[in-house]
Design an enzyme around this catalytic site. Structure first.
Site, PDB file in Angstrom:
ATOM      1  N   THR A  35      24.191 -21.161  12.326  1.00  0.00           N
ATOM      2  CA  THR A  35      24.406 -19.880  11.632  1.00  0.00           C
ATOM      3  C   THR A  35      24.216 -18.685  12.578  1.00  0.00           C
ATOM      4  O   THR A  35      24.675 -17.588  12.263  1.00  0.00           O
ATOM      5  CB  THR A  35      23.473 -19.713  10.402  1.00  0.00           C
ATOM      6  N   ALA A 114       8.229 -18.153  10.872  1.00  0.00           N
ATOM      7  CA  ALA A 114       8.965 -17.357   9.893  1.00  0.00           C
ATOM      8  C   ALA A 114       8.981 -18.114   8.578  1.00  0.00           C
ATOM      9  O   ALA A 114       9.710 -19.085   8.417  1.00  0.00           O
ATOM     10  CB  ALA A 114      10.390 -17.105  10.375  1.00  0.00           C
ATOM     11  N   TYR A 145      15.559 -25.191   1.033  1.00  0.00           N
ATOM     12  CA  TYR A 145      14.981 -24.093   1.815  1.00  0.00           C
ATOM     13  C   TYR A 145      13.522 -23.860   1.425  1.00  0.00           C
ATOM     14  O   TYR A 145      12.633 -23.825   2.280  1.00  0.00           O
ATOM     15  CB  TYR A 145      15.796 -22.825   1.560  1.00  0.00           C
ATOM     16  N   ARG A 186      24.927 -13.212   1.421  1.00  0.00           N
ATOM     17  CA  ARG A 186      23.822 -12.471   0.812  1.00  0.00           C
ATOM     18  C   ARG A 186      24.348 -11.194   0.164  1.00  0.00           C
ATOM     19  O   ARG A 186      25.451 -10.747   0.435  1.00  0.00           O
ATOM     20  CB  ARG A 186      22.771 -12.119   1.866  1.00  0.00           C
TER      21      ARG A 186
HETATM   22  N1  UDP Z   1      23.840 -11.317  -5.538  1.00  0.00           N
HETATM   23  C1  UDP Z   1      24.845 -10.656  -6.240  1.00  0.00           C
HETATM   24  N2  UDP Z   1      26.077 -10.596  -5.699  1.00  0.00           N
HETATM   25  C2  UDP Z   1      26.392 -11.142  -4.500  1.00  0.00           C
HETATM   26  C3  UDP Z   1      25.370 -11.793  -3.775  1.00  0.00           C
HETATM   27  C4  UDP Z   1      24.110 -11.872  -4.340  1.00  0.00           C
HETATM   28  O1  UDP Z   1      24.623 -10.145  -7.361  1.00  0.00           O
HETATM   29  O2  UDP Z   1      27.560 -11.029  -4.077  1.00  0.00           O
HETATM   30  C5  UDP Z   1      22.492 -11.353  -6.127  1.00  0.00           C
HETATM   31  C6  UDP Z   1      21.856 -12.727  -6.165  1.00  0.00           C
HETATM   32  O3  UDP Z   1      22.190 -13.408  -7.349  1.00  0.00           O
HETATM   33  C7  UDP Z   1      20.382 -12.387  -6.077  1.00  0.00           C
HETATM   34  C8  UDP Z   1      20.342 -11.110  -5.242  1.00  0.00           C
HETATM   35  O4  UDP Z   1      21.651 -10.585  -5.276  1.00  0.00           O
HETATM   36  O5  UDP Z   1      19.854 -12.110  -7.350  1.00  0.00           O
HETATM   37  C9  UDP Z   1      19.932 -11.355  -3.799  1.00  0.00           C
HETATM   38  O6  UDP Z   1      20.696 -12.423  -3.319  1.00  0.00           O
HETATM   39  P1  UDP Z   1      20.728 -12.853  -1.797  1.00  0.00           P
HETATM   40  O7  UDP Z   1      21.773 -13.929  -1.687  1.00  0.00           O
HETATM   41  O8  UDP Z   1      20.891 -11.679  -0.921  1.00  0.00           O
HETATM   42  O9  UDP Z   1      19.318 -13.475  -1.460  1.00  0.00           O
HETATM   43  P2  UDP Z   1      18.010 -13.937  -2.284  1.00  0.00           P
HETATM   44  O10 UDP Z   1      17.195 -12.722  -2.440  1.00  0.00           O
HETATM   45  O11 UDP Z   1      18.434 -14.502  -3.612  1.00  0.00           O
HETATM   46  O12 UDP Z   1      17.409 -14.949  -1.407  1.00  0.00           O
END
Ligand code: UDP
Length: 311
Positions: A35, A114, A145, A186
């Site tokens: 990644t 980390a 994870y 993300r």
């Molecule tokens: N999320 C969203 N739209 C996206 C990507 C993520 O609404 O296109 C939401 C996801 O469901 C989560 C939050 O944003 O509630 C953060 O997601 P991320 O994948 O950044 O990481 P997480 O904090 O869940 O590890």
């Protein structure tokens, strides 16, 4: 000081390489690039104090010469990445962390592991202090994870207690900034790419779930401070400014001047409903707290995404 940084070609790893070099250290970055991206290290080519080793840290590792510190940041870290690579994620958290601790023991080096707010799972205590043991589904899609990181904390504590290795554990909450992979899935890369391309922002669920976003320079500063302590128990690092994902989307639209609308998508299984760090320990032990507001941190991040999307 000579520092080994696993995951050195990743988002946070590459910023740690910059910080360690700025502090006058020699740096060896180790990454298998599943990644991570060499583009994140391009600006360090030709720096004689920097070297890169293409290696999967889940396999035994040998490093010539002295090592004073190891920053163990190798792992897929976005939900989409670890869902794509569940076995690699479990291996790097377990075998990879074992290899790192063995190297640290052999070299007499300090280690920063980390870890992650994901050790708290879908938390029943809010905000999350380090003393909270978490609410993790051990067989759900995120378990590769979450449990890998929980195991990595456990083996790190075992090496500290049994072999006296100088270990530190940082539990990292959502962090953003330049060099995040555009397509890692993300929320920030998704929303920024969508906003800058004039496409709808994909909100998972009703967007009422919360997160708290820390700018990468603040995080790196906390990690560097932690390396300089002898604190072996976990320390949360993150920004306590909490907001709903929908409100975060509005901030992205404002920062980019984008006219994009929102579009609802299904909420992924086990998506934590709330997340916000309790940073009392970081304040006390490290004299640390985040300095960069979301609006300040979004400026360089938007500029970085804009220039990469235009390439
Ligand atoms: N999320 C969203 N739209 C996206 C990507 C993520 O609404 O296109 C939401 C996801 O469901 C989560 C939050 O944003 O509630 C953060 O997601 P991320 O994948 O950044 O990481 P997480 O904090 O869940 O590890």
């Amino acid at each position: 000081m000579r520092i080994v940084i696993t995951g050195g070609a990743g988002f946070i790893g590459s910023h740690l390489c910059d910080r360690a070099l700025a502090e006058g250290c020699d740096v060896v970055a180790v990454d298998n690039l599943i990644t991570g991206r060499m583009e994140n290290l391009r600006h360090l080519e030709g720096d004689r104090r920097f070297s890169f080793v293409l290696h999967d840290i889940s396999k035994p590792v040998a490093v010539d010469g002295p090592v004073d510190g190891i920053l163990h940041f190798a792992s897929p870290a976005s939900p989409e990445d670890y869902l794509r690579h569940p076995i690699q994620t479990l291996k790097v958290g377990s075998l990879g962390t074992h290899n790192v601790l063995g190297l640290a023991r052999a070299k007499g080096a300090a280690v920063v592991l980390a870890s992650t707010s994901e050790v708290y799972g879908d938390p029943l205590v809010h905000p999350q202090p380090e003393s909270y043991w978490g609410n993790v589904n051990s067989v759900g899609p995120r378990s590769c994870y979450d449990e890998a990181k929980r195991f990595s904390e456990a083996i790190t504590m075992a090496y500290h207690r049994e072999h006296g290795v100088r270990t530190r554990i940082v539990r990292i909450f959502n962090t953003y900034g330049p060099r995040m992979a555009l397509e890692d899935g993300r929320v920030l890369p998704n929303f920024l790419c969508q906003a800058l391309r004039g496409r709808p922002l994909t909100i998972y669920g009703d967007g009422s779930q919360t997160r708290s976003f820390c700018y990468v320079s603040d995080l790196v500063d906390g990690i560097w401070r932690l390396l300089g302590t002898d604190e072996s128990m976990p320390v949360n690092l993150g920004n306590p400014e909490e907001m709903t994902i929908r409100a975060f989307g509005e901030r992205i639209l404002a920062a980019t001047g984008s006219p994009s609308a929102f579009e609802a998508r299904p909420l992924p299984q086990d998506d934590p409903k709330v997340r916000r760090p309790d940073i009392t320990r970081a304040r006390r032990i490290l004299g640390w707290e985040p300095k960069v507001s979301l609006d300040e941190g979004l400026q360089p991040t938007v500029a970085d995404f804009r220039s990469r999307l235009n390439q």
